[in-house]
Design an enzyme around this catalytic site. Structure first.
Site, PDB file in Angstrom:
ATOM      1  N   CYS A 221       0.835  -1.216   0.000  1.00  0.00           N
ATOM      2  CA  CYS A 221       0.000   0.000   0.000  1.00  0.00           C
ATOM      3  C   CYS A 221       0.865   1.260   0.000  1.00  0.00           C
ATOM      4  CB  CYS A 221      -0.983  -0.008   1.164  1.00  0.00           C
ATOM      5  SG  CYS A 221      -0.502  -1.010   2.545  1.00  0.00           S
TER       6      CYS A 221
ATOM      7  N   VAL B 104      -3.018  -7.875  -3.515  1.00  0.00           N
ATOM      8  CA  VAL B 104      -3.606  -7.913  -2.184  1.00  0.00           C
ATOM      9  C   VAL B 104      -2.658  -7.255  -1.192  1.00  0.00           C
ATOM     10  CG1 VAL B 104      -4.528  -9.415  -0.371  1.00  0.00           C
ATOM     11  CG2 VAL B 104      -4.715 -10.098  -2.769  1.00  0.00           C
ATOM     12  N   CYS B 105      -3.169  -6.317  -0.403  1.00  0.00           N
ATOM     13  CA  CYS B 105      -2.325  -5.690   0.613  1.00  0.00           C
ATOM     14  C   CYS B 105      -2.564  -6.383   1.948  1.00  0.00           C
ATOM     15  CB  CYS B 105      -2.624  -4.193   0.726  1.00  0.00           C
ATOM     16  SG  CYS B 105      -1.497  -3.381   1.853  1.00  0.00           S
ATOM     17  N   LEU B 106      -1.739  -7.371   2.224  1.00  0.00           N
ATOM     18  CA  LEU B 106      -1.837  -8.086   3.493  1.00  0.00           C
ATOM     19  C   LEU B 106      -0.396  -8.196   3.979  1.00  0.00           C
ATOM     20  CD1 LEU B 106      -3.651  -9.703   5.468  1.00  0.00           C
ATOM     21  CD2 LEU B 106      -3.187 -11.726   4.094  1.00  0.00           C
TER      22      LEU B 106
END
Lengths: 440, 177
Positions: A221, B104-106
């Site tokens: 992110c 996916v931001c995990l």
């Protein structure tokens, strides 16, 4: 008192190929001080006076990697009396190697490292035979690795180390005569380590996998939305933009055109966010995860590896047990300790047992037998036929449970032959158990 | 002391059957056979002999994403568990922590991955993303902003996207069935 002795019988490099002059009196005199007499810490098996013969005439040693560590290792071995050396490397020489990989010259750029290194050592050190293989360690089988007395690794990848470690551990097969000692060196900037692995006896490379520092990575992110560092911009280009814009093309980090594209994409991103510091070489460094290589650290670690090889091969001194770390980045500090075997190591922690069962036992009854047998006591064992990887019965995931359920009613002997191994995983096992089956 | 010099010259006698299974594969096998999959998750293997590439679908039974089927691909390389599995969502969905390309931001899939974690930890993490989407680590900034400023509106947009409708001009995949 700095008197220089003239020794006119020492061959010059030009003479080195002259077989007549490949040895001269006193050539190994320093080495023989350790080999010709017994010291206080010598192993009981040490026989004084045989060392030179062992090194010169019997020992075959394999060096994996002909890079920064490999050049040092080859040089050290050749100068300590090892006469039969083989080197494997899959790379060719890049201009950026020349600052520390001293067996290579400008004109060698593009040639196989293993070949150039082997030829250089033979030209420079009289009487040593260095053979080479230009290719992957995975191309070679157990018979090849069994053909050496000792293996020294100077590798730059975790994956290759895991492969050679697993190969040497699996090769032992309960037969001590199939043990080949592995000495592994590694460096990262001013830090490094040398370790001695005696497959199945000491802890192995896989046992220490959790100790490794992981490659630097950034939250995706941050890369996507709030970049602050030039590295964030480069990761944005390689992790997010490449798959999006060049979907069907595999990124090749050795291709300068690909690096150039990543560099330009990262640079545009950096401008947008007012970040400085994106350069071509940083781009290459980030995407290839290049760790700074320092010549002196390589020299220290390679020296330590080669001294251990010398001591193990000649039995002349106690050897490293089993891990030496060198920390040169914060002052100088070395620490030697015995790294312990890990019970749940997927390479050396696999337990082996043999069981006898009735020839008409069903798979289901066999599973119950494994649950009830006092010295095993498994909870929910999943069974795989080791020689073919065929699933006999798996408890999970449901996809495989349903597919293998019909096997429960079958006779075990219809799937597994006499003498075959069954690989079992179970939550109560550290990693897995291999069961050799015989029928009565 | 190891007796290097007791080594026999001829080693051809030892011909035992040994699995050609890598350490990575043995770990994956252990992870898989010990999974306790909840009813909201299903795993399928396009090639039964390849344990390193498989599909996962999640059908959340509560939260914003209830009623949808969300599909992921898992790709595990031979350096597992040193390297984390690569996980992608193969549908275009409206989610603060999953972008339109399926990234996916995990944290445990990247910067916080450790070899002591396993496939179960990743599955729990993915499940959690659907129960508690996180506006603080956005990958889809619009969706995150939406969730932060107006939960009711976010909920409405999620429902729209799951039906295959558009949200602010972007069309999403129908995940209801």
């Amino acid at each position: 008192m700095a008197a220089t002795q003239m020794q006119t019988d020492i061959p010059t490099p030009q003479d080195a190929t002259d077989t007549v002059k490949k040895d001269w009196p006193g050539r190994w005199s320093n080495m023989n001080k350790f080999l010709d007499r017994r010291g206080p810490f010598c192993d009981s098996g040490f026989i004084p006076g045989h060392g030179e013969d062992i090194l010169l005439n019997q020992c075959r040693i394999l060096v994996i990697g002909a890079g920064g560590l490999g050049c040092e290792i080859l040089k050290n071995l050749a100068l300590s009396g090892f006469k039969e050396i083989e080197v494997i490397d899959m790379d060719t020489i890049d201009v950026s190697n020349l600052n520390r990989q001293f067996l290579f010259r400008q004109s060698d750029v593009g040639s196989p490292k293993a070949k150039v290194a082997a030829e250089f050592i033979m030209k420079r050190v009289a009487g040593v035979k260095v053979s080479y293989y230009y290719g992957k360690i995975q191309d070679k089988d157990e018979d090849y690795y069994l053909g050496f007395h000792l293996i020294i690794c100077g590798l730059d990848s975790v994956e290759a180390r895991r492969w050679i470690n697993a190969t040497l551990v699996n090769m032992v097969q309960d037969d001590p005569e199939r043990i080949r000692v592995l000495i592994d060196g590694g460096t990262e900037g001013f830090k490094g380590q040398a370790r001695v692995i005696i497959p199945t006896i000491t802890s192995c490379y896989e046992c220490s996998l959790e100790m490794l520092s992981k490659p630097t990575s950034y939250p995706i992110c941050t890369i996507a939305n709030t970049p602050r560092l030039p590295e964030h911009c480069i990761e944005w280009a390689s992790v997010l933009q490449w798959p999006k814009l060049r979907e069907n093309e595999k990124m090749d980090t050795d291709d300068p055109i690909h690096i150039q594209w990543l560099y330009e994409t990262a640079l545009a991103r950096a401008k947008e966010f007012d970040i400085t510091g994106v350069t071509y070489s940083l781009t290459q460094g980030v995407v290839k995860n290049i760790i700074p290589a320092i010549a002196s650290t390589n020299a220290i670690v390679a020296a330590s590896c080669c001294n251990e090889a010398f001591k193990i091969i000649t039995n002349s001194q106690p050897y490293l047990n089993n891990y030496m770390m060198y920390t040169g980045n914060e002052g100088v500090y070395t620490f030697t300790f015995e790294h312990q075997k890990k019970s749940d190591c997927p390479v050396c922690g696999i337990q082996n047992i043999s069981v006898e069962v009735k020839r008409d036992i069903t798979v289901e009854d066999f599973i119950d037998f494994l649950k009830e047998k006092p010295d095993i006591q498994l909870k929910k064992p999943s069974l795989t036929k080791a020689s073919t990887n065929e699933k006999i019965y798996w408890q999970s995931p449901p996809f495989f449970e349903q597919k293998t359920r019909p096997n429960l009613e079958k006779k075990l002997s219809s799937i597994v032959e006499e003498g075959d191994d069954i690989l079992i995983t179970d939550s109560s096992l550290p990693i897995s158990l291999t069961v050799k089956i015989s029928y009565v | 002391m190891i007796k290097i010099w007791s080594i026999k010259k001829d080693n051809s006698s030892a011909e035992k059957k040994k699995p050609k299974v890598s350490a990575a594969q043995i770990r994956v096998q252990k992870d898989l056979t010990e999974l306790a999959l909840p009813e909201t998750m299903q795993m399928t293997f396009p090639d039964e002999h390849d344990l390193l590439n498989f599909n996962l679908s999640i059908t959340p039974d509560e939260g914003f994403y209830r009623g949808g089927i969300f599909r992921f691909t898992f790709n595990i390389n031979n350096n597992y568990p040193h390297d984390p599995p690569k996980v992608r969502c193969i549908q275009k969905i409206y989610h603060p922590n999953i972008d339109l390309e399926g990234n996916v931001c995990l944290n445990i899939l990247r910067e916080d991955w450790k070899p002591v974690l396993n496939l179960n930890s990743v599955l729990v993490g993915l499940q959690y993303l659907f129960l508690e989407p996180n506006a603080d680590d956005p990958l889809n900034k619009d969706a995150a902003e939406d969730l932060r400023t107006n939960r009711k509106n976010f909920e409405y947009n999620v429902k729209q996207s799951m039906r295959g409708k558009d949200v602010k001009g972007v069309y999403f995949e129908n995940v209801l069935s």
